[in-house]
Write an enzyme that holds these catalytic residues in place. Sequence first.
Site, PDB file in Angstrom:
ATOM      1  N   ALA A  36       0.826  -1.218   0.000  1.00  0.00           N
ATOM      2  CA  ALA A  36       0.000   0.000   0.000  1.00  0.00           C
ATOM      3  C   ALA A  36       0.858   1.265   0.000  1.00  0.00           C
ATOM      4  O   ALA A  36       0.412   2.318   0.423  1.00  0.00           O
ATOM      5  CB  ALA A  36      -0.922  -0.006   1.217  1.00  0.00           C
TER       6      ALA A  36
ATOM      7  N   ARG B 281      -1.863   7.422 -11.148  1.00  0.00           N
ATOM      8  CA  ARG B 281      -2.990   7.516 -12.074  1.00  0.00           C
ATOM      9  C   ARG B 281      -4.270   8.047 -11.408  1.00  0.00           C
ATOM     10  O   ARG B 281      -5.213   8.428 -12.072  1.00  0.00           O
ATOM     11  CB  ARG B 281      -3.255   6.144 -12.712  1.00  0.00           C
ATOM     12  CG  ARG B 281      -2.200   5.768 -13.744  1.00  0.00           C
ATOM     13  CD  ARG B 281      -2.210   4.272 -14.060  1.00  0.00           C
ATOM     14  NE  ARG B 281      -1.533   3.481 -13.041  1.00  0.00           N
ATOM     15  CZ  ARG B 281      -1.437   2.153 -13.051  1.00  0.00           C
ATOM     16  NH1 ARG B 281      -1.976   1.469 -14.027  1.00  0.00           N
ATOM     17  NH2 ARG B 281      -0.795   1.510 -12.079  1.00  0.00           N
TER      18      ARG B 281
ATOM     19  N   LYS C 255      -3.272   6.228  -2.503  1.00  0.00           N
ATOM     20  CA  LYS C 255      -4.354   5.618  -3.296  1.00  0.00           C
ATOM     21  C   LYS C 255      -5.316   4.806  -2.434  1.00  0.00           C
ATOM     22  O   LYS C 255      -6.527   4.892  -2.601  1.00  0.00           O
ATOM     23  CB  LYS C 255      -3.757   4.735  -4.398  1.00  0.00           C
ATOM     24  CG  LYS C 255      -4.829   4.023  -5.205  1.00  0.00           C
ATOM     25  CD  LYS C 255      -4.334   3.443  -6.505  1.00  0.00           C
ATOM     26  CE  LYS C 255      -3.352   2.330  -6.335  1.00  0.00           C
ATOM     27  NZ  LYS C 255      -3.043   1.697  -7.637  1.00  0.00           N
TER      28      LYS C 255
ATOM     29  N   ASN D 296      -2.198 -11.078 -14.351  1.00  0.00           N
ATOM     30  CA  ASN D 296      -1.842 -11.250 -12.943  1.00  0.00           C
ATOM     31  C   ASN D 296      -2.788 -10.431 -12.076  1.00  0.00           C
ATOM     32  O   ASN D 296      -2.980  -9.243 -12.287  1.00  0.00           O
ATOM     33  CB  ASN D 296      -0.399 -10.767 -12.764  1.00  0.00           C
ATOM     34  CG  ASN D 296       0.009 -10.664 -11.321  1.00  0.00           C
ATOM     35  OD1 ASN D 296      -0.461 -11.434 -10.478  1.00  0.00           O
ATOM     36  ND2 ASN D 296       0.897  -9.723 -11.020  1.00  0.00           N
TER      37      ASN D 296
ATOM     38  N   TYR E   5     -34.122  24.112  15.420  1.00  0.00           N
ATOM     39  CA  TYR E   5     -32.733  23.719  15.667  1.00  0.00           C
ATOM     40  C   TYR E   5     -32.574  23.416  17.146  1.00  0.00           C
ATOM     41  O   TYR E   5     -32.784  24.293  17.992  1.00  0.00           O
ATOM     42  CB  TYR E   5     -31.739  24.814  15.253  1.00  0.00           C
ATOM     43  CG  TYR E   5     -30.352  24.465  15.745  1.00  0.00           C
ATOM     44  CD1 TYR E   5     -29.730  23.298  15.294  1.00  0.00           C
ATOM     45  CD2 TYR E   5     -29.700  25.229  16.706  1.00  0.00           C
ATOM     46  CE1 TYR E   5     -28.492  22.915  15.787  1.00  0.00           C
ATOM     47  CE2 TYR E   5     -28.451  24.854  17.202  1.00  0.00           C
ATOM     48  CZ  TYR E   5     -27.858  23.700  16.730  1.00  0.00           C
ATOM     49  OH  TYR E   5     -26.637  23.311  17.212  1.00  0.00           O
TER      50      TYR E   5
ATOM     51  N   ALA F 275     -43.220  24.724  16.335  1.00  0.00           N
ATOM     52  CA  ALA F 275     -42.599  25.062  15.050  1.00  0.00           C
ATOM     53  C   ALA F 275     -41.685  26.262  15.206  1.00  0.00           C
ATOM     54  O   ALA F 275     -42.054  27.245  15.842  1.00  0.00           O
ATOM     55  CB  ALA F 275     -43.682  25.362  14.025  1.00  0.00           C
TER      56      ALA F 275
ATOM     57  N   ASN G 219     -27.452  27.999  21.282  1.00  0.00           N
ATOM     58  CA  ASN G 219     -26.469  27.269  22.099  1.00  0.00           C
ATOM     59  C   ASN G 219     -25.069  27.849  21.990  1.00  0.00           C
ATOM     60  O   ASN G 219     -24.159  27.379  22.653  1.00  0.00           O
ATOM     61  CB  ASN G 219     -26.446  25.790  21.691  1.00  0.00           C
ATOM     62  CG  ASN G 219     -26.069  25.604  20.230  1.00  0.00           C
ATOM     63  OD1 ASN G 219     -26.315  26.474  19.401  1.00  0.00           O
ATOM     64  ND2 ASN G 219     -25.464  24.479  19.913  1.00  0.00           N
TER      65      ASN G 219
ATOM     66  N   ARG H 270     -41.909  38.254  25.819  1.00  0.00           N
ATOM     67  CA  ARG H 270     -42.093  38.913  24.523  1.00  0.00           C
ATOM     68  C   ARG H 270     -42.889  40.190  24.773  1.00  0.00           C
ATOM     69  O   ARG H 270     -43.543  40.343  25.823  1.00  0.00           O
ATOM     70  CB  ARG H 270     -42.862  38.005  23.564  1.00  0.00           C
ATOM     71  CG  ARG H 270     -44.254  37.716  24.070  1.00  0.00           C
ATOM     72  CD  ARG H 270     -45.007  36.707  23.233  1.00  0.00           C
ATOM     73  NE  ARG H 270     -46.396  36.670  23.653  1.00  0.00           N
ATOM     74  CZ  ARG H 270     -47.125  35.568  23.689  1.00  0.00           C
ATOM     75  NH1 ARG H 270     -46.596  34.406  23.338  1.00  0.00           N
ATOM     76  NH2 ARG H 270     -48.372  35.623  24.061  1.00  0.00           N
TER      77      ARG H 270
HETATM   78  C1  UD1 Z   1       0.423  -4.678 -10.414  1.00  0.00           C
HETATM   79  C2  UD1 Z   1       1.241  -5.826 -10.992  1.00  0.00           C
HETATM   80  C3  UD1 Z   1       0.530  -6.355 -12.231  1.00  0.00           C
HETATM   81  C4  UD1 Z   1      -0.887  -6.790 -11.863  1.00  0.00           C
HETATM   82  C5  UD1 Z   1      -1.659  -5.675 -11.159  1.00  0.00           C
HETATM   83  C6  UD1 Z   1      -2.941  -6.223 -10.572  1.00  0.00           C
HETATM   84  C7  UD1 Z   1       3.576  -5.378 -10.500  1.00  0.00           C
HETATM   85  C8  UD1 Z   1       4.878  -4.945 -11.035  1.00  0.00           C
HETATM   86  N1  UD1 Z   1       2.547  -5.380 -11.347  1.00  0.00           N
HETATM   87  O1  UD1 Z   1       0.392  -3.660 -11.386  1.00  0.00           O
HETATM   88  O2  UD1 Z   1       1.228  -7.456 -12.762  1.00  0.00           O
HETATM   89  O3  UD1 Z   1      -1.567  -7.186 -13.031  1.00  0.00           O
HETATM   90  O4  UD1 Z   1      -0.876  -5.138 -10.069  1.00  0.00           O
HETATM   91  O5  UD1 Z   1      -3.741  -5.203 -10.045  1.00  0.00           O
HETATM   92  O6  UD1 Z   1       3.487  -5.743  -9.345  1.00  0.00           O
HETATM   93  N2  UD1 Z   1       3.166  -0.494  -4.275  1.00  0.00           N
HETATM   94  C9  UD1 Z   1       4.021  -0.374  -3.205  1.00  0.00           C
HETATM   95  N3  UD1 Z   1       5.295   0.068  -3.414  1.00  0.00           N
HETATM   96  C10 UD1 Z   1       5.767   0.379  -4.652  1.00  0.00           C
HETATM   97  C11 UD1 Z   1       4.891   0.244  -5.746  1.00  0.00           C
HETATM   98  C12 UD1 Z   1       3.598  -0.208  -5.527  1.00  0.00           C
HETATM   99  O7  UD1 Z   1       3.641  -0.661  -2.063  1.00  0.00           O
HETATM  100  O8  UD1 Z   1       6.922   0.781  -4.742  1.00  0.00           O
HETATM  101  C13 UD1 Z   1       1.786  -0.952  -4.041  1.00  0.00           C
HETATM  102  C14 UD1 Z   1       0.734   0.006  -4.522  1.00  0.00           C
HETATM  103  O9  UD1 Z   1       0.355   0.904  -3.481  1.00  0.00           O
HETATM  104  C15 UD1 Z   1      -0.425  -0.898  -4.945  1.00  0.00           C
HETATM  105  C16 UD1 Z   1       0.262  -2.204  -5.272  1.00  0.00           C
HETATM  106  O10 UD1 Z   1       1.585  -2.140  -4.770  1.00  0.00           O
HETATM  107  O11 UD1 Z   1      -1.353  -1.083  -3.913  1.00  0.00           O
HETATM  108  C17 UD1 Z   1       0.321  -2.450  -6.792  1.00  0.00           C
HETATM  109  O12 UD1 Z   1       0.970  -1.346  -7.400  1.00  0.00           O
HETATM  110  P1  UD1 Z   1       0.366  -0.685  -8.704  1.00  0.00           P
HETATM  111  O13 UD1 Z   1       1.233   0.463  -9.056  1.00  0.00           O
HETATM  112  O14 UD1 Z   1      -1.065  -0.467  -8.575  1.00  0.00           O
HETATM  113  O15 UD1 Z   1       0.668  -1.847  -9.749  1.00  0.00           O
HETATM  114  P2  UD1 Z   1      -0.110  -2.162 -11.086  1.00  0.00           P
HETATM  115  O16 UD1 Z   1       0.435  -1.321 -12.165  1.00  0.00           O
HETATM  116  O17 UD1 Z   1      -1.553  -2.120 -10.840  1.00  0.00           O
HETATM  117 MG    MG Z   2      -2.692  -1.492  -9.317  1.00  0.00          MG
END
Ligand code: UD1
Ligand code: MG
Length: 453
Positions: free
Chosen positions: A13, A19, A26, A172, A369, A383, A389, A443
């Site tokens: 995370a 994006r 995110k 994947n 209120y 009413a 307050n 009043r």
């Molecule tokens: C990733 C996979 C892709 C897969 C897709 C599924 C990789 C390289 N690619 O792509 O094969 O199809 O997920 O949804 O893994 N994150 C980190 N540290 C980092 C980069 C990312 O913790 O340095 C976390 C992000 O917060 C995210 C998750 O890893 O929650 C996936 O990263 P994201 O950039 O969304 O990868 P995708 O391009 O979606």
């Molecule tokens: Mg992703």
Amino acid sequence: MADMSSCVALVLAAGKGTRMRSQKPKVLHRLLDAPMLAYVISALSPVFQDRIFAVSGHLAESLEEAFPGLKFIRQTEQLGTGHALACALPALEAAGAAKILVLNGDAPLVTTETIESFLQKAAGADLAFASITLPDPCAYGRVLRKDGQVTEIVEAKDYDPGLYGQPSGEVNAGLYLLDAAAARKLLPLLRNDNKNGEYYLTDLIGLGLAAGLKVLGIPCGDDPSLLGVNSPAELADAEDLLAARTTKALLASGALIHNPGAARISPFAQIEPGADITAPCEIYGSSTIAAGAKVGPYCVIINSRIGQDAQIRPFCHLEDAVIETACIVGPYARLRPGAKMEEGAHAGNFVELKKTTLGKGAKANHLSYLGDAEIGANANIGAGAITCNYDGQRKFRTTIGEKAFIGSNSALVAPVAIGAGALVGAGSVITEDVPPDALALARGRQANKPRKK
Ligand code: UD1
Ligand code: MG
């Protein structure tokens, strides 16, 4: 898997979520008013309990604050998903992890069933990942197979159809089960000589095969619970799917939902069988709606409790409110945090309650209120009556005794107490306490004079 005690979950995370084009992490973006990560944790919890870790990085403090009970591991620079795992691995192994379930944090639709079924199928492998098949592989990592056996995952940006042929649609899903020792051995071999300049977790698949390990790609059909969220459009799609799934499950459980396509009900809310809800509606957070309660259309209900046989009429907004049995609210009422209505109380149109208890059977039916107030059982608020307050700096309390009657358009200037059974004349500005059973008039007296011609 037989012994789960040495299997931990790791949620990735830390990414910037470029994006999403927003300033916050995110996984803090919200679906049905809860952050993405809350769904992922809630799906993992029944299987992993307190063995859940998350990697934070980009704006780590705000993420960690939002999930105070979760174990975070910092990835100070976001150099890719493989790098995120490498940062976390020592802490996971120190916690006794022999197997690691890795899950992307941007998969809010994931379910406990999907995770359990994946774990079962992946049990015998050194490295396993879940795949889904999509009509268009979009930006997902493409799964390559030879004679059925997976050979590698190639990220979308690095996919050259000239080299690899047309993609199959198998991608994947971002859900992995890794043997910790295998990960420790392979992670140092990752390289970042790809289009993104990142260390990809997905490269472990090819590396694992080259090292002679048992690698499995586990097809999960077109399971929408494994869709990733990378953009506002994908967030909106995921939210639609989540709402539809939740509504369907509620209908199956016996809740009555009219116009279900327009219902936005959080899966974290509890709707009892026999509750009767008309959409459009938004019901979020830890709200509970009891059997026999009726919620009319165009209501927003957040973290509120609606008791049995209560009626929430159309166009009401409730947040952190408690509505007990057989109360009537609205239409057009606003209940702000700390509003409590005891059994059989009424709050009608354009009535606002804040940090206020409306006692059993008490009624405030129009244009009122009531803030920082304690209103006794069976009191009647006319009413347009309001509690004043706030003096511009501080808030003060108003108490109104049982069966008191507050005439229309009265202003109760707090702090002030109206005794039980007292009557306040319409249009009064009450600045002093009123004894029980007294009549208070504050009043100007009416004067009728000859009209000048
Ligand atoms: C990733 C996979 C892709 C897969 C897709 C599924 C990789 C390289 N690619 O792509 O094969 O199809 O997920 O949804 O893994 N994150 C980190 N540290 C980092 C980069 C990312 O913790 O340095 C976390 C992000 O917060 C995210 C998750 O890893 O929650 C996936 O990263 P994201 O950039 O969304 O990868 P995708 O391009 O979606
Ligand atoms: Mg992703």
